[in-house]
Every structure is written in structure tokens, then in C-alpha cells.
Design a protein around this motif. Structure first.
Motif, mmCIF file in Angstrom:
data_model
loop_
_atom_site.group_PDB
_atom_site.id
_atom_site.type_symbol
_atom_site.label_atom_id
_atom_site.label_comp_id
_atom_site.label_asym_id
_atom_site.label_seq_id
_atom_site.Cartn_x
_atom_site.Cartn_y
_atom_site.Cartn_z
ATOM 1 N N PRO A 1 8.981 9.196 3.992
ATOM 2 C CA PRO A 1 7.858 8.294 3.751
ATOM 3 C C PRO A 1 6.639 9.026 3.198
ATOM 4 C CG PRO A 1 8.032 8.791 6.086
ATOM 5 C CD PRO A 1 9.194 9.482 5.420
ATOM 6 N N VAL A 2 6.168 8.573 2.053
ATOM 7 C CA VAL A 2 4.888 9.053 1.524
ATOM 8 C C VAL A 2 4.015 7.803 1.414
ATOM 9 C CG1 VAL A 2 3.716 10.325 -0.299
ATOM 10 C CG2 VAL A 2 6.093 10.826 0.216
ATOM 11 N N HIS A 3 3.105 7.646 2.376
ATOM 12 C CA HIS A 3 2.394 6.377 2.507
ATOM 13 C C HIS A 3 1.372 6.150 1.401
ATOM 14 C CE1 HIS A 3 3.783 7.711 6.524
ATOM 15 N NE2 HIS A 3 4.177 6.465 6.607
ATOM 16 N N VAL B 1 0.839 -1.193 0.000
ATOM 17 C CA VAL B 1 0.000 0.000 0.000
ATOM 18 C C VAL B 1 0.875 1.244 0.000
ATOM 19 C CG1 VAL B 1 -1.645 1.359 1.344
ATOM 20 C CG2 VAL B 1 -1.978 -1.106 1.072
ATOM 21 N N ALA B 2 1.957 1.199 0.757
ATOM 22 C CA ALA B 2 2.803 2.372 0.876
ATOM 23 C C ALA B 2 3.340 2.794 -0.476
ATOM 24 C CB ALA B 2 3.960 2.082 1.817
ATOM 25 N N ALA B 3 3.188 4.072 -0.783
ATOM 26 C CA ALA B 3 3.846 4.695 -1.926
ATOM 27 C C ALA B 3 3.487 4.102 -3.288
ATOM 28 C CB ALA B 3 5.361 4.688 -1.728
ATOM 29 N N GLU B 4 2.426 3.361 -3.371
ATOM 30 C CA GLU B 4 1.989 2.888 -4.690
ATOM 31 C C GLU B 4 1.209 4.025 -5.358
ATOM 32 O OE1 GLU B 4 -1.570 0.243 -6.061
ATOM 33 O OE2 GLU B 4 -0.201 -0.928 -4.819
ATOM 34 N N ALA B 5 1.605 4.345 -6.569
ATOM 35 C CA ALA B 5 0.971 5.496 -7.228
ATOM 36 C C ALA B 5 0.312 5.092 -8.536
ATOM 37 C CB ALA B 5 2.015 6.565 -7.507
ATOM 38 N N GLY B 6 -0.631 5.892 -8.945
ATOM 39 C CA GLY B 6 -1.212 5.729 -10.268
ATOM 40 C C GLY B 6 -0.242 6.274 -11.308
ATOM 41 N N VAL B 7 -0.385 5.821 -12.507
ATOM 42 C CA VAL B 7 0.440 6.354 -13.588
ATOM 43 C C VAL B 7 -0.295 7.555 -14.170
ATOM 44 C CG1 VAL B 7 1.558 5.841 -15.793
ATOM 45 C CG2 VAL B 7 1.255 4.040 -14.085
ATOM 46 N N ALA B 8 0.435 8.612 -14.429
ATOM 47 C CA ALA B 8 -0.210 9.801 -14.981
ATOM 48 C C ALA B 8 0.365 10.157 -16.342
ATOM 49 C CB ALA B 8 -0.053 10.969 -14.028
ATOM 50 N N PRO B 9 -0.034 9.424 -17.348
ATOM 51 C CA PRO B 9 0.382 9.838 -18.688
ATOM 52 C C PRO B 9 -0.429 11.069 -19.054
ATOM 53 C CG PRO B 9 -1.189 8.050 -18.839
ATOM 54 C CD PRO B 9 -1.008 8.339 -17.377
ATOM 55 N N ASP B 10 -0.104 11.700 -20.118
ATOM 56 C CA ASP B 10 -0.899 12.845 -20.546
ATOM 57 C C ASP B 10 -2.316 12.376 -20.775
ATOM 58 O OD1 ASP B 10 1.438 14.095 -20.374
ATOM 59 O OD2 ASP B 10 1.779 14.295 -22.511
ATOM 60 N N ASP B 11 -3.209 13.204 -20.332
ATOM 61 C CA ASP B 11 -4.570 12.727 -20.221
ATOM 62 C C ASP B 11 -5.506 13.286 -21.292
ATOM 63 O OD1 ASP B 11 -5.623 11.841 -16.921
ATOM 64 O OD2 ASP B 11 -6.062 10.917 -18.836
ATOM 65 N N GLY B 12 -4.965 13.629 -22.419
ATOM 66 C CA GLY B 12 -5.852 14.024 -23.510
ATOM 67 C C GLY B 12 -5.925 15.510 -23.749
ATOM 68 N N ALA B 13 -6.886 15.889 -24.548
ATOM 69 C CA ALA B 13 -6.994 17.264 -25.023
ATOM 70 C C ALA B 13 -7.332 18.228 -23.889
ATOM 71 C CB ALA B 13 -8.067 17.347 -26.096
ATOM 72 N N VAL B 14 -6.880 19.461 -24.007
ATOM 73 C CA VAL B 14 -7.176 20.498 -23.025
ATOM 74 C C VAL B 14 -8.627 20.945 -23.212
ATOM 75 C CG1 VAL B 14 -6.567 22.811 -22.227
ATOM 76 C CG2 VAL B 14 -4.776 21.263 -23.051
ATOM 77 N N PRO B 15 -9.450 20.878 -22.148
ATOM 78 C CA PRO B 15 -10.831 21.350 -22.284
ATOM 79 C C PRO B 15 -10.853 22.826 -22.694
ATOM 80 C CG PRO B 15 -10.531 20.154 -20.219
ATOM 81 C CD PRO B 15 -9.164 20.360 -20.807
ATOM 82 N N ALA B 16 -11.834 23.191 -23.495
ATOM 83 C CA ALA B 16 -11.900 24.566 -24.008
ATOM 84 C C ALA B 16 -12.397 25.549 -22.949
ATOM 85 C CB ALA B 16 -12.826 24.610 -25.223
ATOM 86 N N THR B 17 -12.911 25.045 -21.857
ATOM 87 C CA THR B 17 -13.530 25.878 -20.823
ATOM 88 C C THR B 17 -12.501 26.579 -19.939
ATOM 89 O OG1 THR B 17 -15.182 24.137 -20.751
ATOM 90 C CG2 THR B 17 -15.323 25.819 -19.041
ATOM 91 N N GLY B 18 -12.822 27.838 -19.538
ATOM 92 C CA GLY B 18 -12.013 28.536 -18.544
ATOM 93 C C GLY B 18 -11.125 29.590 -19.181
ATOM 94 N N TRP B 19 -10.887 30.688 -18.451
ATOM 95 C CA TRP B 19 -10.040 31.781 -18.948
ATOM 96 C C TRP B 19 -8.645 31.285 -19.268
ATOM 97 C CZ3 TRP B 19 -5.458 32.928 -16.592
ATOM 98 C CH2 TRP B 19 -5.267 32.429 -15.309
ATOM 99 N N TYR B 20 -8.243 30.205 -18.581
ATOM 100 C CA TYR B 20 -6.880 29.685 -18.642
ATOM 101 C C TYR B 20 -6.667 28.681 -19.781
ATOM 102 C CZ TYR B 20 -9.968 26.756 -15.890
ATOM 103 O OH TYR B 20 -11.060 26.061 -15.464
#
Ligand code: XMP
Ligand code: MG
Length: 209
Positions: A168-170, A9-28
Motif C-alpha cells: 500500500p502506498v496511500h 485518495v489512496a495511490a492517486e498520483a500526479g502525471v510526470a511528463p518531461d517537464d521542460g528544458a534543463v535549467p542552466a544553473t548548477g555544476w550538474y
């Protein structure tokens, strides 16, 4: 792992590949080059993290200590996800590094301290991102000196350097590449904290007057 937390359980992380297109919403929207973790994956992963933390602390009341400002969005979602499993209370601290000194010494300045005594409590530190781990390692020592019964850490994001340092990052949400990210609480010059996903800015944003 100390106090019975399983190594798996300790320090198991999800994989974060690029997650697709940038939503068009928001000033940013026009400032974001890439989405690193989408809203949907954040939501899903936070539910998983909350279920794991709850399973490791059956029947306990947990004191969540959020590190301002970056963790405020994660804290809000994580507290509600965890609250479906067990009782939580929340506290916040604000800390800042002593200029450059943090890179060598990990010395930090407390801008806002805890509002209560944490002696005997089961504490979960809620962090937005761990990079060198120096901030966290200082914070863990500080909380232990305040006599918490236990102190564990949940970090939404982890950069590659953090995997190699001895802090430690649990519980980890996602391992991300070594790039500067914004959104979901994280800022560039105090901007972009309200972006609902984690993303990378276009290089032009950094050279804008
Ligand atoms: P250390 O190196 O002490 O740093 O683990 C953790 C703190 O550094 C900041 N940080 C970031 N902030 N985007 C941000 O907005 C990033 O990509 C990033 N990387 C590190 C953050 O304040 C974190 O708590
Ligand atoms: Mg910042």
C-alpha cells in the motif's frame, strides 16, 4: 482501504511528463539529460499531498518516519507543508538491502533504527521512490511490529512496477517512467542529491571513469 482511507485518495498520483528544458544553473546542469519533475511542480504537488494527509488525519499529531538518505529533501519540504495544517514530529531510519537478496526476499539491514518507541503513534512513512516495493513492504511490517497505532505511506515518486505489487502506498506524488532518476534527494553514486528537481542523467555520465 483499511482504517477509513478513501480509495480515491489512496495511490492517486500526479502525471510526470518531461517537464521542460534543463535549467542552466548548477555544476550538474551539463550532466542532466531531461527534467522529469520541475521544482515548481514538486512544490505544488507537495502542498497538495500535505493538504490531503491533513484532511485524512484531522486534529492528529503525526510522526513522520523518513527513509534515509533519499527522502531527506522530500521530508524537509513535506514536514513544513504538513506543519501548516497539523502538528508533526520527525524520525529517520536508514536501511540497506542484503546485497542481491532483496530482489528475492525483501530482507533488509537496519543501518539506523528509530530513536524512540512508536507504540500508539500515527505514523506516516516518507519515501523518496517506490520501485519493486520490497523495501517498503519490509518497513511496513517492521513498523507494525513496533505497535504503531496506524502506518500510512507517502511516496514522492512511483515507478511502474510498484503499481502492480501488493504494497500500500496511500499517497503518491508522481508516477514516473521506468528510468533511473536523480535529484531532490536521489543519488547516483552519492552524487546529485542536491539537484533541486528530479531528472534523468545523460548516458555518458554512467560510462565516465
Ligand atoms: P524498491 O525496489 O525496494 O526500491 O521499491 C526502492 C529503493 O530503490 C532505490 N531506487 C532508486 N534510487 N533513483 C535512485 O536514486 C531511482 O530511479 C531509483 N529507483 C529505485 C531507492 O533507494 C529506493 O528507496
Ligand atoms: Mg541510492
Amino acid at each position: 482501504m483499511a482504517d477509513g482511507l478513501s480509495a480515491e485518495v489512496a495511490a492517486e498520483a500526479g502525471v510526470a511528463p518531461d517537464d521542460g528544458a534543463v535549467p542552466a544553473t548548477g555544476w550538474y546542469a551539463g550532466d542532466i539529460e531531461r527534467v522529469v519533475v520541475s521544482e515548481a511542480r514538486l512544490r505544488e504537488r507537495i502542498e497538495e499531498l500535505a493538504a490531503r494527509v491533513a484532511a485524512d488525519h484531522p486534529g492528529q499529531k503525526l510522526l513522520l518516519v523518513g527513509v534515509l538518505k533519499g527522502a531527506f529533501v522530500f521530508m524537509a519540504d513535506f514536514a513544513r507543508a504538513l506543519g501548516r495544517h497539523l502538528q508533526v514530529e520527525v524520525e529517520f531510519m536508514a536501511i540497506s538491502s542484503y546485497g542481491q537478496a532483496v530482489t528475492s526476499s525483501g530482507v533488509v539491514r537496519i543501518l539506523k533504527d528509530l530513536d524512540r518507541d512508536i507504540a500508539g503513534q500515527s505514523v506516516i512513512v516518507v519515501e523518496d521512490i517506490v520501485d519493486s516495493g520490497l523495501t517498503l513492504s519490509w518497513l511496513l511490517r517492521y513498523l507494525e511490529s513496533r505497535n504503531a497505532a496506524s502506518v500510512r505511506v507517502v511516496a514522492l515518486l512511483r515507478k511502474p512496477k510498484a503499481v502492480t505489487v501488493d504494497v500500500p502506498v496511500h499517497y503518491v506524488g508522481f508516477d514516473i517512467p521506468n528510468e533511473f532518476v536523480v535529484g531532490y534527494g536521489l543519488d547516483y553514486a552519492e552524487r546529485y542529491r542536491e539537484v533541486p528537481y528530479v531528472g534523468v542523467l545523460k548516458p555518458a555520465v554512467y560510462t565516465r571513469p
